[in-house]
Design a protein around this motif. Sequence first.
Motif, PDB file in Angstrom:
ATOM      1  N   THR A  87      53.718  65.031   3.983  1.00 61.08           N
ATOM      2  CA  THR A  87      54.023  63.732   3.388  1.00 61.08           C
ATOM      3  C   THR A  87      52.840  62.773   3.435  1.00 61.08           C
ATOM      4  OG1 THR A  87      54.949  62.981   5.512  1.00 61.08           O
ATOM      5  CG2 THR A  87      56.472  63.939   3.920  1.00 61.08           C
ATOM      6  N   ARG A  88      52.059  62.816   4.516  1.00 59.54           N
ATOM      7  CA  ARG A  88      50.940  61.874   4.647  1.00 59.54           C
ATOM      8  C   ARG A  88      49.646  62.425   4.077  1.00 59.54           C
ATOM      9  NH1 ARG A  88      49.476  57.276   5.775  1.00 59.54           N
ATOM     10  NH2 ARG A  88      48.277  57.667   7.657  1.00 59.54           N
ATOM     11  N   ASN A 113      53.302  57.467  10.119  1.00 61.56           N
ATOM     12  CA  ASN A 113      54.368  58.441   9.939  1.00 61.56           C
ATOM     13  C   ASN A 113      55.636  57.967  10.629  1.00 61.56           C
ATOM     14  OD1 ASN A 113      55.917  61.063  10.785  1.00 61.56           O
ATOM     15  ND2 ASN A 113      54.560  61.650   9.126  1.00 61.56           N
ATOM     16  N   SER A 159      50.588  64.043   0.514  1.00 62.08           N
ATOM     17  CA  SER A 159      51.375  63.138  -0.345  1.00 62.08           C
ATOM     18  C   SER A 159      52.503  63.860  -1.074  1.00 62.08           C
ATOM     19  CB  SER A 159      50.459  62.444  -1.376  1.00 62.08           C
ATOM     20  OG  SER A 159      49.452  61.704  -0.725  1.00 62.08           O
ATOM     21  N   ARG A 209      56.349  64.730  -1.422  1.00 64.96           N
ATOM     22  CA  ARG A 209      57.644  64.232  -0.978  1.00 64.96           C
ATOM     23  C   ARG A 209      58.506  65.399  -0.521  1.00 64.96           C
ATOM     24  NH1 ARG A 209      61.430  65.475  -4.673  1.00 64.96           N
ATOM     25  NH2 ARG A 209      60.725  66.023  -6.785  1.00 64.96           N
ATOM     26  N   LEU A 210      59.411  65.128   0.409  1.00 63.32           N
ATOM     27  CA  LEU A 210      60.333  66.162   0.863  1.00 63.32           C
ATOM     28  C   LEU A 210      61.269  66.542  -0.282  1.00 63.32           C
ATOM     29  CD1 LEU A 210      61.183  64.897   4.456  1.00 63.32           C
ATOM     30  CD2 LEU A 210      59.583  66.684   3.772  1.00 63.32           C
TER      31      LEU A 210
END
Length: 644
Positions: free
Chosen positions: A516-517, A176, A520, A522-523
């Motif tokens: 995000t991790r 991250n 999965s 996306r912002l």
Amino acid sequence: MKTTREDVVRPGMGVSGYRIERKLGAGGFGKVFLAWRDGSPCALKFIHLESVGEWGWRELFIMLRHDFPNVVKLLSHFKWPEEKPEYLVLVMEYVPGVTLYQWARDNNPSARELVEKLLPLSRALKEVHAKAVKHRDLKGDNVLVRDADGAPVLVDFGAGAMPGAPRVTGALAPANLLYRGPEAVTFFLRESRKRGESYDYSVGDELYALGVILYVLATDVYPFNGPDDELLGEILEGNPKPPHVRNSRVPRALSELCLHLLAKANARVPDAEALCVALETLLEEAKADPQWEVPLCYGWTVDGRTTEDAPELVGHDPQAWLRRWIRQKPKRGKPPAPRVVASAPPDPPATKTRPALHIRVRWAFPILVAVVGLAVGVDHVLGQLRPPPSTPIPGQLVPTLALPAEFSLDGPMRWATHVHEVAPPWKPPEADIGAAPSKADIPASVTTMTLSSGTTRMKKKAPGSQAEREKKGNGSTGAKVLIAVAAVANMACPGAQVRKEPAPQACPAGAVETMTRQLSLRLGARHSAAMPGAPRYTSPERVPVKEGPVSLELAGAWEVGTDAMGRGGQIVLPDGTRLSGQLCISEKRVYGRITQAVTPTGDTLTVCMELYDQSGERGVEIEPDGGAIKVFPRVDVKTVARFE
């Protein structure tokens, strides 16, 4: 991973002699399940070979060759299914416990307890680095605190590296961004970087990540946070706010060690052995300083504030600051059990005492009215931020406790310590009169009320009556009570308040990383959700809402990786997932901040999302209906790196 594989491994099924009980977690390299065999528990990590490729073999390679202290142990491995293997399954010891971050939230540890957790973790890293192994994904969620003895256990070497391990492509290890040091960011942004060139992850990067963990444990926020472009710049600049400034309960020596870990490479702690020595020194210092025994955050109280960054609203818009402060939920410690207070039975009626009781009620009623009025006034006064002036007014009550360092104009100051904290120590015990908020340009308004004989007509009372006797004394008790009630009520109603948009705020610790991790996402990704009370069928009928806690339901499964036709995606949040957070109602729109997602199977995830209307504007438009505040039943939730 593809959608068709979501339910391949399910609770209750058998896998090569192991009985699957439940899912423990999921990450970028596989899913982990609690399983049983021959009466003993273990953790099975399923790594899909086609999706993960060589990454799946790296963890096996590292764990097969080594047995480190305070590191989860590998028991065996196999491929599954046997007839046509798709998964590499790692059989590891089961570590009952919670993550290091969750441990901090549940127990509200002191500074000494933090050091006691970090020391064995640092010793484990010393052994790992001595064998030329790098974990490369150090974070609080990859450290478990074992229930049996409270020892920290390092898990998940899926991104690990060591000489001889299978090589994979990629400029950076899949960690991250919040945990990446300035050297890795510099490499990533270097224009002269060659195609296929990989960053040489070092012990210094590992120690930087450990510094981020220490910072989060001590302050409950990351040293740097925000959108990726801003975050990259802040990491490169490398000037985090010192932990003891962000949270004055952090001892200065621990704060300096944390900054030493987050420093540039030439000034950073050189290796894990030096870190162990530094932590041992701090433990010796803690024995003689009671500050090390103070919990780092407030406990679970209604108005207990966490150690999040002090808002800049103080001194500029104190009412907005206080509204934001009141909405903060305690993040550390467990709520106390509710107290059951047995009420005493009423006294039996007695005829002889009736006249005296009548007199007591007659005299007590005005006092009761005054108390109720005073409570209303105090309730509003506690809704205003009015620190006392530097020079007390004669006869005025002033607080005896100082502001904490986060709000002090004179520099850091330790917070006062109490056995039972039920209110922040800087809150005045009584309402002060006309006190100007700190740094305020205009003093807080003070409303006074005077009853003039020329403006109030009174009925004449018969001579000798109770009213006449009171008039001959110090004045009418009823009039005094009315004056008092009117004064406090007037104080409680200073005029119409214009509701404003909520102030910017950092996401919960680990939320961006989870989205995000782990998921999965996306912002900036968006998905539809249903407001409370929304019908299951499509309907434009508005639903009522109110400010405070809210729980929405995800409308349909949230998928990632779909093509232009919406095919081939992976479900990361299934249909029916509950999204919990807070609603804030402004003059024209309703704003929502979602901080938790709970799937239908019970998986709880920390997230950071905001409500948007379906036209793409932040917040949802208000449509008043007979005094009720109503909104459209369908909204969008958008993943963000920081609440606007």
